[in-house]
Design an enzyme around this catalytic site. Structure first.
Site, PDB file in Angstrom:
ATOM      1  N   CYS A  57       0.980  -1.102   0.166  1.00 13.33           N
ATOM      2  CA  CYS A  57      -0.486   0.152  -0.395  1.00 13.33           C
ATOM      3  C   CYS A  57       0.498   1.334  -0.257  1.00 13.33           C
ATOM      4  O   CYS A  57       0.332   2.717  -0.379  1.00 13.33           O
ATOM      5  CB  CYS A  57      -0.914  -0.058   0.978  1.00 13.33           C
ATOM      6  SG  CYS A  57      -0.128   0.410   3.153  1.00 13.33           S
ATOM      7  N   ASN A 270      14.230  -8.710   1.502  1.00 11.99           N
ATOM      8  CA  ASN A 270      12.904  -9.029   2.219  1.00 11.99           C
ATOM      9  C   ASN A 270      11.815  -9.079   2.293  1.00 11.99           C
ATOM     10  O   ASN A 270      11.044  -9.225   2.918  1.00 11.99           O
ATOM     11  CB  ASN A 270      13.082  -8.618   3.984  1.00 11.99           C
ATOM     12  CG  ASN A 270      12.651  -9.032   5.102  1.00 11.99           C
ATOM     13  OD1 ASN A 270      13.155 -10.478   5.606  1.00 11.99           O
ATOM     14  ND2 ASN A 270      11.850  -8.299   6.131  1.00 11.99           N
ATOM     15  N   VAL A 273      11.199 -12.831   2.447  1.00 10.81           N
ATOM     16  CA  VAL A 273      10.959 -13.644   3.437  1.00 10.81           C
ATOM     17  C   VAL A 273       9.618 -12.692   4.942  1.00 10.81           C
ATOM     18  O   VAL A 273       9.571 -13.505   5.527  1.00 10.81           O
ATOM     19  CB  VAL A 273      12.509 -13.396   3.953  1.00 10.81           C
ATOM     20  CG1 VAL A 273      12.698 -14.238   5.285  1.00 10.81           C
ATOM     21  CG2 VAL A 273      13.474 -14.109   3.135  1.00 10.81           C
ATOM     22  N   GLU A 812     -18.317   2.007  10.851  1.00 11.32           N
ATOM     23  CA  GLU A 812     -19.702   2.175  11.334  1.00 11.32           C
ATOM     24  C   GLU A 812     -20.247   1.238  13.211  1.00 11.32           C
ATOM     25  O   GLU A 812     -20.914   1.576  13.195  1.00 11.32           O
ATOM     26  CB  GLU A 812     -21.012   2.166  10.491  1.00 11.32           C
ATOM     27  CG  GLU A 812     -22.416   2.950  10.439  1.00 11.32           C
ATOM     28  CD  GLU A 812     -23.163   2.969   9.592  1.00 11.32           C
ATOM     29  OE1 GLU A 812     -22.953   3.307   8.085  1.00 11.32           O
ATOM     30  OE2 GLU A 812     -24.455   3.317   9.815  1.00 11.32           O
ATOM     31  N   ARG A 890     -32.309  -0.170   1.793  1.00 11.05           N
ATOM     32  CA  ARG A 890     -32.188   0.462   0.694  1.00 11.05           C
ATOM     33  C   ARG A 890     -32.242  -0.034  -0.671  1.00 11.05           C
ATOM     34  O   ARG A 890     -32.530   0.451  -1.850  1.00 11.05           O
ATOM     35  CB  ARG A 890     -30.515   1.278   1.097  1.00 11.05           C
ATOM     36  CG  ARG A 890     -30.335   2.713   0.389  1.00 11.05           C
ATOM     37  CD  ARG A 890     -29.321   3.155   0.768  1.00 11.05           C
ATOM     38  NE  ARG A 890     -29.762   4.034   2.175  1.00 11.05           N
ATOM     39  CZ  ARG A 890     -29.200   5.459   2.241  1.00 11.05           C
ATOM     40  NH1 ARG A 890     -30.195   5.564   0.617  1.00 11.05           N
ATOM     41  NH2 ARG A 890     -30.453   6.061   2.914  1.00 11.05           N
ATOM     42  N   ARG A 922     -20.572   2.858   1.869  1.00 15.35           N
ATOM     43  CA  ARG A 922     -20.655   3.769   0.765  1.00 15.35           C
ATOM     44  C   ARG A 922     -21.539   3.467  -0.564  1.00 15.35           C
ATOM     45  O   ARG A 922     -21.360   2.278  -0.635  1.00 15.35           O
ATOM     46  CB  ARG A 922     -19.782   4.211  -0.034  1.00 15.35           C
ATOM     47  CG  ARG A 922     -19.421   5.822  -0.087  1.00 15.35           C
ATOM     48  CD  ARG A 922     -18.127   5.513  -0.548  1.00 15.35           C
ATOM     49  NE  ARG A 922     -17.726   7.533  -0.728  1.00 15.35           N
ATOM     50  CZ  ARG A 922     -16.603   7.929  -1.297  1.00 15.35           C
ATOM     51  NH1 ARG A 922     -15.770   7.387  -1.276  1.00 15.35           N
ATOM     52  NH2 ARG A 922     -17.308   9.191  -1.129  1.00 15.35           N
ATOM     53  N   PHE A 924     -24.309   1.607   1.212  1.00 12.51           N
ATOM     54  CA  PHE A 924     -25.256   1.320   1.529  1.00 12.51           C
ATOM     55  C   PHE A 924     -26.675   0.277   1.178  1.00 12.51           C
ATOM     56  O   PHE A 924     -27.762   0.316   1.334  1.00 12.51           O
ATOM     57  CB  PHE A 924     -26.244   1.952   2.492  1.00 12.51           C
ATOM     58  CG  PHE A 924     -26.707   1.571   3.953  1.00 12.51           C
ATOM     59  CD1 PHE A 924     -25.684   0.870   4.996  1.00 12.51           C
ATOM     60  CD2 PHE A 924     -28.016   1.324   4.466  1.00 12.51           C
ATOM     61  CE1 PHE A 924     -26.242   1.032   6.166  1.00 12.51           C
ATOM     62  CE2 PHE A 924     -28.799   1.042   5.945  1.00 12.51           C
ATOM     63  CZ  PHE A 924     -27.028   0.579   6.650  1.00 12.51           C
ATOM     64  N   GLU A1271     -22.190   9.042  -0.483  1.00  8.92           N
ATOM     65  CA  GLU A1271     -21.927   7.342  -1.742  1.00  8.92           C
ATOM     66  C   GLU A1271     -22.918   8.085  -3.209  1.00  8.92           C
ATOM     67  O   GLU A1271     -22.646   7.375  -3.682  1.00  8.92           O
ATOM     68  CB  GLU A1271     -23.726   7.129  -0.412  1.00  8.92           C
ATOM     69  CG  GLU A1271     -23.061   6.984   1.280  1.00  8.92           C
ATOM     70  CD  GLU A1271     -24.060   6.190   1.939  1.00  8.92           C
ATOM     71  OE1 GLU A1271     -25.121   7.347   2.138  1.00  8.92           O
ATOM     72  OE2 GLU A1271     -23.650   5.255   2.557  1.00  8.92           O
TER      73      GLU A1271
HETATM   74  C1  LIG Z   1       4.631  -6.610  -2.594  1.00 15.35           C
HETATM   75  C2  LIG Z   1       4.999  -7.632  -3.745  1.00 15.35           C
HETATM   76  C3  LIG Z   1       4.793  -6.612  -4.331  1.00 15.35           C
HETATM   77  C4  LIG Z   1       5.587  -8.446  -5.063  1.00 15.35           C
HETATM   78  N1  LIG Z   1       5.503  -8.226  -7.228  1.00 15.35           N
HETATM   79  C5  LIG Z   1       5.289  -9.013  -7.491  1.00 15.35           C
HETATM   80  C6  LIG Z   1       5.411  -9.113  -8.964  1.00 15.35           C
HETATM   81  O1  LIG Z   1       4.747  -8.035  -9.594  1.00 15.35           O
HETATM   82  N2  LIG Z   1       6.204 -10.078  -9.327  1.00 15.35           N
HETATM   83  C7  LIG Z   1       7.163 -11.048  -8.667  1.00 15.35           C
HETATM   84  O2  LIG Z   1       7.268 -12.118  -9.910  1.00 15.35           O
HETATM   85  N3  LIG Z   1       7.434 -11.086  -7.242  1.00 15.35           N
HETATM   86  C8  LIG Z   1       6.735  -9.868  -6.960  1.00 15.35           C
HETATM   87  N4  LIG Z   1       7.115 -10.283  -5.352  1.00 15.35           N
HETATM   88  C9  LIG Z   1       7.997 -11.410  -4.667  1.00 15.35           C
HETATM   89  C10 LIG Z   1       9.384 -11.196  -4.994  1.00 15.35           C
HETATM   90  O3  LIG Z   1       9.466  -9.127  -4.660  1.00 15.35           O
HETATM   91  C11 LIG Z   1      10.278 -11.142  -5.318  1.00 15.35           C
HETATM   92  O4  LIG Z   1      10.421 -12.685  -5.653  1.00 15.35           O
HETATM   93  C12 LIG Z   1      12.108 -10.372  -5.261  1.00 15.35           C
HETATM   94  O5  LIG Z   1      12.312 -10.381  -6.167  1.00 15.35           O
HETATM   95  C13 LIG Z   1      12.825 -10.920  -3.862  1.00 15.35           C
HETATM   96  O6  LIG Z   1      13.632 -10.560  -3.247  1.00 15.35           O
HETATM   97  P1  LIG Z   1      13.655 -10.315  -2.250  1.00 15.35           P
HETATM   98  O7  LIG Z   1      15.557  -9.312  -2.034  1.00 15.35           O
HETATM   99  O8  LIG Z   1      13.429  -8.819  -1.224  1.00 15.35           O
HETATM  100  O9  LIG Z   1      13.791 -11.497  -0.966  1.00 15.35           O
HETATM  101  P2  LIG Z   1      14.903 -11.893   0.048  1.00 15.35           P
HETATM  102  O10 LIG Z   1      13.228 -12.000   0.872  1.00 15.35           O
HETATM  103  O11 LIG Z   1      15.450 -10.950   0.571  1.00 15.35           O
HETATM  104  O12 LIG Z   1      14.280 -13.189  -0.648  1.00 15.35           O
HETATM  105  C14 LIG Z   1      13.931 -14.275  -1.081  1.00 15.35           C
HETATM  106  C15 LIG Z   1      14.762 -15.391  -0.998  1.00 15.35           C
HETATM  107  O13 LIG Z   1      15.920 -15.455  -2.241  1.00 15.35           O
HETATM  108  C16 LIG Z   1      16.846 -16.439  -1.398  1.00 15.35           C
HETATM  109  N5  LIG Z   1      18.148 -15.503  -1.780  1.00 15.35           N
HETATM  110  C17 LIG Z   1      17.694 -14.226  -1.830  1.00 15.35           C
HETATM  111  N6  LIG Z   1      19.160 -14.269  -2.568  1.00 15.35           N
HETATM  112  C18 LIG Z   1      20.010 -15.447  -2.678  1.00 15.35           C
HETATM  113  C19 LIG Z   1      21.363 -16.094  -2.719  1.00 15.35           C
HETATM  114  N7  LIG Z   1      21.645 -14.851  -3.647  1.00 15.35           N
HETATM  115  N8  LIG Z   1      21.689 -16.754  -3.024  1.00 15.35           N
HETATM  116  C20 LIG Z   1      20.868 -18.336  -2.240  1.00 15.35           C
HETATM  117  N9  LIG Z   1      19.230 -17.202  -1.967  1.00 15.35           N
HETATM  118  C21 LIG Z   1      18.819 -16.611  -1.930  1.00 15.35           C
HETATM  119  C22 LIG Z   1      16.477 -15.844   0.392  1.00 15.35           C
HETATM  120  O14 LIG Z   1      17.619 -16.732   1.439  1.00 15.35           O
HETATM  121  C23 LIG Z   1      14.646 -16.245   0.254  1.00 15.35           C
HETATM  122  O15 LIG Z   1      14.457 -17.290   0.452  1.00 15.35           O
HETATM  123  C24 LIG Z   1       6.561  -8.986  -4.666  1.00 15.35           C
HETATM  124  C25 LIG Z   1       6.534  -9.005  -3.340  1.00 15.35           C
HETATM  125  C26 LIG Z   1       5.955  -7.774  -2.535  1.00 15.35           C
HETATM  126  C27 LIG Z   1       5.934  -7.946  -1.420  1.00 15.35           C
HETATM  127  S1  FES Z   2       2.442  -0.431   5.102  1.00 21.67           S
HETATM  128 FE1  FES Z   2       1.287  -1.401   3.504  1.00 21.67          FE
HETATM  129  S2  FES Z   2       3.024  -1.590   1.626  1.00 21.67           S
HETATM  130 FE2  FES Z   2       4.172  -1.254   4.289  1.00 21.67          FE
END
Ligand SMILES: Cc1cc2nc3c(=O)[nH]c(=O)nc-3n(C[C@H](O)[C@H](O)[C@H](O)COP(=O)(O)OP(=O)(O)OC[C@H]3O[C@@H](n4cnc5c(N)ncnc54)[C@H](O)[C@@H]3O)c2cc1C
Ligand code: FES
Ligand code: FES
Length: 1339
Positions: A57, A270, A273, A812, A890, A922, A924, A1271
């Site tokens: 978000c 992250n 993860v 509400e 409504r 909104r 209702f 609304e």
């Molecule tokens: C809001 C949101 C939207 C997203 N949209 C998409 C999308 O549109 N399309 C899509 O494909 N994905 C999407 N994703 C998924 C995610 O973003 C991707 O998979 C992203 O590339 C993960 O990268 P990271 O660095 O955050 O991974 P992390 O969470 O840091 O790690 C992911 C995993 O990879 C492993 N890892 C990372 N690097 C290595 C390495 N060098 N060697 C061995 N293991 C490794 C980690 O141990 C872990 O298991 C989305 C996620 C979110 C939260």
């Molecule tokens: S609180 Fe929604 S993206 Fe972080």
């Protein structure tokens, strides 16, 4: 900071980072804590908000500045603080909304402009949007509009409809500002309608007042930090309660650590993860951060292609590939361009800025957007452990099973080689998702074909699909069959029939949408086929050309920057300058919202002895509770107590209308998400962990009634069953030339207020007093239900509401579920207790808009005039009554929308199901009632083969006609709205152009629709149509105003101050509203039904009148005196300067038995026309144009009213085209966050949007001749739905299908694609209903 790698992992280093220029040193950094929690709870920087905790978000957006060793420079980028571990910002500089400006110090231009441009309503999204914009400007002070749109891909706003935000920020762009009439064809205020009636509508904001952007004034990267980061750093580690974060200084160290801890997670962004830990309750005791390992950040150019270090962020990958595309010959960059196209729609920018390439590969998600491309391109990855290094090609063996790769536990992914494409190779990538921006794929694909030199004979063909199996999958059988074949129709046919077989799906497969997904595999291949064919023809390799009408299927999505026009009536000449009624005054909290200073409930500083609460909820939809075991939970760290039904001193029964639900279930549960109890602990994390450890055993019961159809079969209804009837139905049907029958299902909707439900309950220590800070629209209802549960009189409970981050009906009545439990816990412990629900909990527990099913029989004449209608409504009420009866009523009151139907009957059944109780939202029930109406109206027009616009027009009400509930329509402005909308939208010209377009295009179709609305204003429960106000004048002349309404972003307080300002004849800056409180104005109605300005406005006016009368003698005595003089004189004369105002709407009351009386005070009217374009092959669509004409009477504040119109319209667009709640057949909600539940984003606003507030339409029945606006405009989004249906009709006609067809709401890409029946859909027929258990059901 020197941590020995081996043996010394017990040590913990100091986490050092800077926030807004100030150094932070944390001695006990917890690797499991997010940056957001640290900012809010440890540093008290509450400007950054929590909206979802899953990166979906953007409310938590901050800017991180990091010195990047491999680039030798500081990078600034936007980040989701909710996903960033606090440890990840070690040695970084974090800038939050507080760090860039404040109302007290100096505003930053990004803060000022969003506020002045009316881009902040509830304001909960605003800090995140401000920071996304700020980060963009730090990197690019003169962006293009496209850059702004890219920067906002990861930000959501539920209130504004986005237009004003873009409008405000456009002023930073190269294209920005007013063009003075010289500009583009569409959307120029001077050429496109703002100059209505020869009179130019004044702009909604004055750009000349804006503070200029001065990039030299920005906070610099702290010099101390710069010198620290340039020093070589060894391994650093941070040890928390359960996890250890190790940041090694070299690749060798990292490999050794991985060898020692094979289960350790490598964390870069992250973004994967973080989600697993939060939502799957996983624990990773060792986390390895490779932030500073050069080998994982390399960019190498080799003979074969580009080698990308696995930890490079997706944004950086994009930059590298863009450069390559610029520099290399086109034939070499086919793959790179495909990766870039996938990245364009990959998450939002905040995610792409941190998520790494390796993370996407290693997550091994079956719907990864990059893996299909990498596989089809034959990318190679380098893997290493301490002893070996190997190179592996990404093919079908790379992902052996769901979320698994070939990597051994000790191995690391070092880099990936993305190859140059070769001569004769063509590569494309496709992604289909419900929402174009920031959405996960339904099906995603990479496709490559290589031809024997100079021919169209296939030498190599590689197709890879995501979303079709537990892993990303290469197609093998089909491709081997096609080798050596010529690229032409025969190959296409064989490919499709073979793919349909090879890419089959089990009908019960997780994710559902089986027919759609299967069809997509063929449709995407067809797009690829056409696109390659077209290229071959252009290159002269083949002689046949792609048919001209198929060419649009080869195009990639082209985005048109949105343009808009707003038209409203200026205040009459001669209106006093200080009189702000009717002027586009800014929302009075907007600046504070933009700086993060506005205080929301969870921003209230923690009390010293405060505790946090987490709910324990049912996992079964219908069951007896056999036992509750909280012994493990109670022994967990930080836990203070558990709370269950036995802790309720008063009554456990609750509910807003009838007491038919429990505060906490003790014997049985009737939905998944039913509250059973709660855990109270020292921190929210501890409470949530322990809540998951409470063990409940159930005895499951049957039946589990989930859907409306289940309820009809089981005759599971709440009483009463309502009927509304007028005229003679039988005679009507006898008289009709034609009769048709049909039905439609309208899905529910999640409120998705950006601020989830939150309550802080503070026991006052004596006489059972409790002070409650609640995000609620219903202060009194909260007070009453809390006092009932606590067994104390209402006078001991004070409920205070400063503002909400959105409500939309969701707060509400359902907000009381949480506030009552929190109050019980606070009462038990005699300590303050707080709970802000996480997004997934909020979505699971609190219900939403009622799904409706309507079936109808309609009688009509050859002319299209409807003479008889029999309609039956069913709503899915859920496991308690809540407000379902009023909502059904409504719906019935709006069953004829804006049409005069002489013989009519509507019946309404409320289905009792095992879902969380559905509630106000909104509109209702009105939108659902009218949606069914427009379905039969469309069917009538389609069956007569008449233009739908003509059929609607001849049925439209005229002045003096009666509604089915016998209310006479006077001051009707429908026809004026209709005519103005037709002419402003150039409806007839558009229709001509669409006919032409559709005849020239087979795979994209355009559709058009014009839809009216009539919305009754008043609570249908008569007693609620009352309001109170309290005005105090202090001796310095300042006024403290209070009224019964709550502020949820709709600008109610601003409007009330405008009303008081005119009534008292003083300027608005003398008047202040602090909060809504049950101790100042008692017995308030919920802020709902669009009636709050009418009711509270009249009450405020009444209070001001009383004060005016008291001040009158002093004004008469001293006519030249000032306001202060009169106030002082009155005070010294011992006059009461505090007045209580009151208002009740006269002449209301309706009786269903006799069909008599007036349910509504008056009606609001509006008309909208929308044009859309659908991609028949994928079902994806875009809103090309919308014109709205809305009657808001004499607007109290045109900026706020236009904001309400646009915001409601966009919520309606979500309701009718996008937002889909998905439940399992056993009533488990799958869609529990922005990841799976898509509300409209910035990219979903119409390319052209005109909003016109009808001129010269004063309303005698509300304050200062205004009208309600909250609304009524929502339903106008049905124009988009019916435009989509119109486009689908055109597509079906090309397949030889004519006549009415059922299309349920929302018109998702799945529904659109399935309805566009063609040769591909025919190859993927659905499995026979009843022969399998679907993954999700339509509730
Ligand atoms: C809001 C949101 C939207 C997203 N949209 C998409 C999308 O549109 N399309 C899509 O494909 N994905 C999407 N994703 C998924 C995610 O973003 C991707 O998979 C992203 O590339 C993960 O990268 P990271 O660095 O955050 O991974 P992390 O969470 O840091 O790690 C992911 C995993 O990879 C492993 N890892 C990372 N690097 C290595 C390495 N060098 N060697 C061995 N293991 C490794 C980690 O141990 C872990 O298991 C989305 C996620 C979110 C939260
Ligand atoms: S609180 Fe929604 S993206 Fe972080
Ligand atoms: S103003 Fe954007 S969510 Fe409310």
């Amino acid at each position: 900071m020197d941590v020995k790698m081996t043996g010394d992992e017990e040590m913990t280093d100091h986490l050092i980072f800077f926030v807004n220029g100030k150094k932070v040193v944390e001695h006990r950094a917890d690797p499991e804590m997010t940056l957001l929690t640290y900012l809010r709870r440890k540093l008290g920087l509450v400007g950054t908000k929590l909206g979802c905790a899953e990166g979906g978000c953007g409310a938590c957006t901050v800017m991180v500045s990091k010195y990047t060793p491999h680039l030798h420079k500081v990078l600034h980028y936007s980040v989701n603080a909710c996903l960033a571990p606090v440890c990840s910002v070690h040695m970084s500089h974090v800038t939050t909304v507080e760090g860039i400006g404040s109302t007290a110090r100096k505003l930053h231009p990004v803060q000022e402009r969003i506020a002045l441009a009316h881009g902040s309503q509830c304001g909960f999204c605003t800090p995140g949007i401000v920071m996304s914009m700020y980060a963009l400007l730090r990197n690019n002070p003169t962006p293009k509009m496209a850059d702004i749109e890219e920067a906002f891909q990861g930000n959501l706003c539920r209130c504004t409809g986005y237009r004003p935000i873009l409008e405000g920020y456009k002023t930073f762009t190269q294209e920005g500002g007013c063009c003075g009439g010289k500009g583009r064809e569409n959307g120029c205020c001077m050429t496109n309608g703002n100059a209505a009636d020869g009179e130019l509508t004044p702009p909604l904001f004055n750009q000349s007042q804006f503070i200029p952007l001065d990039p030299t004034q920005e906070v610099i990267f702290p010099p101390e930090l710069m010198s620290m980061v340039k020093r070589p750093c060894g391994t650093v580690s941070f040890r928390g309660e359960r996890a250890m974060w190790i940041q090694p200084g070299s690749l060798q160290d990292l490999l050794k650590l991985k060898a020692k801890h094979p289960d350790a997670k490598l964390v870069v962004g992250n973004t994967e993860v973080g989600i697993e830990v939060k939502f799957k309750n996983l624990l990773y005791p060792v986390i390895l951060s490779p932030s500073y390992i050069p080998e994982l950040h390399t960019i190498l150019h080799t003979e074969e292609g580009v080698v990308i270090g696995s930890s490079l962020s997706l944004s950086q990958l994009g930059e590298v590939l863009k450069q390559e595309v610029k520099l290399r010959p086109t034939y070499q960059t086919e793959v790179f361009r495909a990766v870039l196209e996938q990245l364009r729609w990959f998450a939002g920018l905040q995610i792409r800025n941190v998520a790494c390439v390796g993370g996407n590969i290693m997550t091994a998600s079956p719907i990864s957007d990059l893996n299909p491309v990498f596989m089809a391109a034959g990318c190679k990855v380098t893997l290493m452990d301490t002893g070996s290094r190997r190179t592996v090609t990404m093919d079908n063996s790379f992902f052996p099973s769901y979320r698994k790769t070939v990597l051994k536990p000790q191995e690391l992914l070092i880099n990936i080689l993305i190859p140059y494409s070769s001569k004769g190779e063509y590569f494309r990538a496709y992604k289909v998702s419900p929402r174009r921006e920031d959405d996960i794929s339904i099906v995603t694909s990479g496709m490559s074909v290589t031809f024997s030199e100079g021919t169209a004979v296939v030498k190599d063909l590689r197709l890879s699909y995501g979303g079709m199996a537990p892993t990303t999958r290469m197609v093998t059988k089909t491709t081997s069959r096609l080798l050596g074949r010529r690229w032409g129709e025969e190959l296409l046919q064989e490919a499709c029939s073979s793919l349909a077989e090879e890419m089959a799906l089990d009908p019960s497969v997780p994710g559902g949408m089986v027919t759609y997904r299967r069809t997509l595999t063929l449709s995407l291949f067809y797009k690829f086929y056409l696109s390659v064919l077209h290229t071959l023809a252009e290159q002269g390799v083949i002689v046949e050309q792609v048919r001209a009408d198929c060419l649009t299927a080869t195009e990639i999505y082209h985005h048109t920057p949105p343009s808009s026009v707003q038209v409203y009536q200026a205040v009459p000449e001669g209106q006093r300058k200080e009189d702000v009624v009717g002027r586009p005054m800014m929302h009075l909290s907007a600046l504070k919202q933009a700086t993060g200073e506005a205080v929301y409930c969870d921003d209230i500083p923690l009390y010293e002895n405060e505790l946090h609460l987490a709910l324990v909820t049912s996992t079964k939809a219908n069951a007896n509770i056999l036992s509750i075991d909280s012994s493990v939970a109670e022994r967990m760290p930080g836990v203070v107590t558990c709370v269950f039904a036995s802790d309720i001193p008063g009554c456990n029964m609750t509910g807003p209308t009838v007491y038919d639900e429990t505060v906490m279930a003790d014997k049985q549960v009737t939905c998944v998400g039913h509250i059973i109890g709660a855990v109270v602990a020292d921190t929210q994390t501890h409470a949530q962990r322990a809540a998951k450890a409470v063990r409940i055993t159930y005895q499951e019961k049957s039946p589990v009634v989930v859907t409306i159809q289940d309820a009809i079969a089981a005759q599971s209804f709440y009483q009463p069953i309502r009927t509304l009837q007028r005229g003679d139905l039988e005679a009507g049907f006898n008289q009709a030339d034609h009769i048709l029958e049909g039905d439609i299902h309208i899905g529910g909707q999640e409120h998705f207020y950006l601020e989830t439900n939150v309550t802080v309950a503070v026991p006052r220590g004596e006489d059972g007093e409790m002070e409650m800070f609640v995000s609620t629209q219903a202060a009194t209802k909260t007070q009453v239900l809390v006092s009932k549960a606590l067994g104390v009189p209402a006078n001991r409970v004070v409920v205070r509401v400063k503002r909400m981050g959105g409500g939309f009906g969701g707060k509400e009545s359902r907000s009381t579920l949480l506030s009552t439990v929190v109050a019980v816990a606070a009462n038990k412990l005699k300590r303050p207790v707080r709970c802000m629900l996480d997004r997934d909990e909020d979505m699971l527990i609190t219900g939403g808009r009622h799904p409706f099913y309507g079936n109808y029989k309609v009688g009509y004449m050859d002319s299209g005039k409807v003479v008889a209608l029999d309609v039956t409504y069913y709503n899915n009420a859920g496991n308690s009554m809540d407000l379902s009866l009023s909502i059904m009523e409504r719906a019935l009151f709006h069953m004829e929308n804006s049409y005069s139907i002489p013989n009519i009957r509507g019946r309404g059944f409320m289905c009792k199901t095992n879902l969380p109780s559905n509630t106000a939202f909104r509109g209702f029930g009105g939108p659902q009632g009218m949606m069914v109406c427009e379905s039969w109206m469309t069917d009538v027009a389609t069956s007569l083969r008449k233009p739908a616009e003509e059929v609607r027009r001849i049925n439209l009400y005229s002045e003096g006609q009666k509604t089915p509930f016998n209310q006479v329509l006077d001051q009707l402005t429908l026809d004026r709205c209709w005519d103005e909308c037709l002419s402003r939208s150039k409806y007839h010209q558009r229709r001509e152009e669409i006919l032409k377009y559709n005849s020239q295009n087979r795979w994209t179709k355009r559709g058009l629709s014009i839809i009216p609305t009539k919305f009754g204003i008043s609570f249908t429960a008569v007693f609620l149509n009352q309001a109170g106000a309290l005005a105090h004048i202090y001796t310095d002349g300042s006024v403290l105003l209070t009224h019964g309404g709550t502020e949820m972003g709709q600008g109610l307080h601003t409007k009330m101050i405008q009303v008081a300002s005119r009534a008292l004849g003083i300027s608005t800056n003398r008047i202040h509203i602090s909060e809504t409180s049950t101790s100042t104005v008692p017995n308030t109605s919920p802020t709902a039904a669009s009636a709050s300005s009418d009711l509270n406005g009249a009450a405020v006016h009444n209070a001001c009148d009383i004060l005016n009368r008291r001040l009158e003698p002093y004004k008469t005595k001293n006519p030249k005196g000032s306001w202060e003089d009169w106030v002082k004189a009155a005070y010294f004369d011992r006059v009461n300067l505090s007045a209580n105002g009151f208002f009740k709407t006269p002449d209301l009351g309706y009786n269903f038995e006799t069909n008599s009386g007036r349910p509504f005070n008056y009606f609001s009217y509006g008309v909208a026309c929308s044009e859309v374009e659908i991609d028949c092959l994928t079902g994806m669509n875009k809103n090309l144009h919308t014109t709205i004409v809305m009657d808001v009477g004499n607007s109290l504040n045109p900026a706020i009213d236009i904001g309400q119109v646009e915001g409601a319209f966009m919520q309606g667009v979500g309701l009718f085209t996008l937002e889909e709640l998905r439940y399992s057949p056993l009533g488990v909600l799958f869609t529990r966050g922005p990841g799976m539940y898509k509300i409209p984003a910035f990219g979903d606003i119409p390319s052209e949007l005109t909003v016109s507030l009808l001129r010269d339409a004063p309303n005698a029945k509300a304050v200062f001749s205004s009208k309600a606006v909250g609304e009524p405009p929502l339903f106008l989004a049905a124009s988009v739905f019916y435009a989509v249906k119109d486009a689908v009709l055109a597509a079906r006609e090309d397949s030889g299908l004519t006549g009415p067809f059922r299309m349920d709401s929302p018109a998702t890409p799945e529904r659109i694609r399935n309805a566009c029946v063609d040769r591909f859909t025919k190859l993927c027929p659905p499995a026979e209903a009843g022969s399998y258990t679907p993954w999700a059901v339509q509730v």
